[in-house]
Design a protein around this motif. Structure first.
Motif, short mmCIF file in Angstrom:
data_model
loop_
_atom_site.label_atom_id
_atom_site.label_comp_id
_atom_site.label_asym_id
_atom_site.label_seq_id
_atom_site.Cartn_x
_atom_site.Cartn_y
_atom_site.Cartn_z
N SER A 1 16.76 -7.33 -0.75
CA SER A 1 15.80 -6.72 0.16
C SER A 1 16.49 -6.09 1.36
O SER A 1 17.44 -6.65 1.90
CB SER A 1 14.82 -7.80 0.66
N SER A 2 15.99 -4.93 1.76
CA SER A 2 16.48 -4.24 2.96
C SER A 2 15.29 -3.83 3.82
O SER A 2 14.97 -2.65 3.93
CB SER A 2 17.29 -3.00 2.57
N PRO A 3 14.61 -4.81 4.42
CA PRO A 3 13.44 -4.46 5.23
C PRO A 3 13.83 -3.62 6.43
O PRO A 3 14.94 -3.73 6.95
CB PRO A 3 12.89 -5.82 5.65
N LYS A 4 12.90 -2.79 6.87
CA LYS A 4 13.11 -1.96 8.06
C LYS A 4 12.81 -2.75 9.33
O LYS A 4 13.25 -2.38 10.41
CB LYS A 4 12.24 -0.72 7.99
N VAL B 1 10.22 -4.52 -0.41
CA VAL B 1 9.80 -4.99 0.92
C VAL B 1 10.31 -4.06 2.02
O VAL B 1 11.50 -3.78 2.11
CB VAL B 1 10.28 -6.44 1.16
N THR B 2 9.37 -3.58 2.85
CA THR B 2 9.74 -2.77 4.01
C THR B 2 9.62 -3.56 5.31
O THR B 2 10.29 -3.25 6.29
CB THR B 2 8.87 -1.50 4.10
N VAL B 3 8.76 -4.58 5.32
CA VAL B 3 8.61 -5.46 6.48
C VAL B 3 8.59 -6.90 5.99
O VAL B 3 7.85 -7.25 5.06
CB VAL B 3 7.30 -5.16 7.27
N LEU B 4 9.41 -7.72 6.61
CA LEU B 4 9.48 -9.14 6.28
C LEU B 4 8.95 -9.95 7.46
O LEU B 4 9.41 -9.76 8.59
CB LEU B 4 10.93 -9.54 5.99
N VAL B 5 8.01 -10.83 7.20
CA VAL B 5 7.61 -11.81 8.20
C VAL B 5 8.55 -12.99 8.00
O VAL B 5 8.60 -13.57 6.91
CB VAL B 5 6.13 -12.22 8.03
N ALA B 6 9.32 -13.30 9.02
CA ALA B 6 10.33 -14.36 8.89
C ALA B 6 9.68 -15.67 8.45
O ALA B 6 8.65 -16.07 8.98
CB ALA B 6 11.06 -14.56 10.22
N SER B 7 10.30 -16.30 7.46
CA SER B 7 9.73 -17.55 6.97
C SER B 7 9.90 -18.67 8.00
O SER B 7 10.83 -18.65 8.82
CB SER B 7 10.36 -17.94 5.63
N HIS B 8 9.01 -19.60 7.93
CA HIS B 8 8.99 -20.78 8.80
C HIS B 8 9.08 -20.40 10.28
O HIS B 8 9.81 -21.02 11.06
CB HIS B 8 10.08 -21.76 8.40
N HIS B 9 8.34 -19.34 10.64
CA HIS B 9 8.25 -18.85 12.03
C HIS B 9 9.62 -18.48 12.60
O HIS B 9 9.84 -18.56 13.81
CB HIS B 9 7.55 -19.87 12.93
N TYR C 1 0.87 -1.16 0.00
CA TYR C 1 0.00 0.00 0.00
C TYR C 1 0.91 1.22 0.00
O TYR C 1 1.68 1.42 0.94
CB TYR C 1 -0.92 0.01 1.23
N GLY C 2 0.87 2.00 -1.06
CA GLY C 2 1.80 3.13 -1.17
C GLY C 2 3.23 2.63 -1.16
O GLY C 2 3.59 1.73 -1.91
N ASN C 3 4.04 3.20 -0.27
CA ASN C 3 5.44 2.80 -0.16
C ASN C 3 5.66 1.62 0.79
O ASN C 3 6.78 1.18 0.97
CB ASN C 3 6.30 3.98 0.30
N PHE C 4 4.59 1.15 1.41
CA PHE C 4 4.69 0.05 2.36
C PHE C 4 4.50 -1.27 1.63
O PHE C 4 3.58 -1.43 0.84
CB PHE C 4 3.62 0.19 3.45
N CYS C 5 5.38 -2.24 1.92
CA CYS C 5 5.25 -3.58 1.33
C CYS C 5 5.69 -4.60 2.37
O CYS C 5 6.79 -4.51 2.91
CB CYS C 5 6.09 -3.71 0.07
#
Length: 87
Positions: A59-62, A37-45, A5-9
């Motif tokens: 990727s350089s998530p914040k 990508v600005t936020v990454l949900v870590a894979s496999h918990h 959404y906008g600049n958020f991914c």
């Protein structure tokens, strides 16, 4: 799954493990999506078998979110690994 959404991914990779990451990284379209990508949900918990260093080439998530309940598996052991890759 990428949600933006906008600049958020945010990227929700599910239970993707290293071999799966490496297959996806061969795809230039996927590489381009990672750059947003600005936020990454870590894979496999957040477990170690989902930690793929090559992802951070594109990727350089914040922030990274580790979605797990209280310590059940080996998820919290990768906090430092992710912490070293997020500004």
């Amino acid at each position: 799954t990428f949600v933006s959404y906008g600049n958020f991914c945010i990227l929700f990779p599910g239970d993707l493990e290293v071999a799966g990451w490496k297959q996806l990284l061969k795809n230039p379209s996927f590489q381009n999506d990672l750059r947003r990508v600005t936020v990454l949900v870590a894979s496999h918990h957040g477990r170690e078998n989902g930690c793929c260093d090559e992802v951070f080439t594109y990727s350089s998530p914040k922030a990274v979110i580790i979605s797990d309940a209280g310590k059940q598996h080996a998820s919290q052991e990768t906090r430092g690994w992710y912490g070293n890759r997020v500004p």
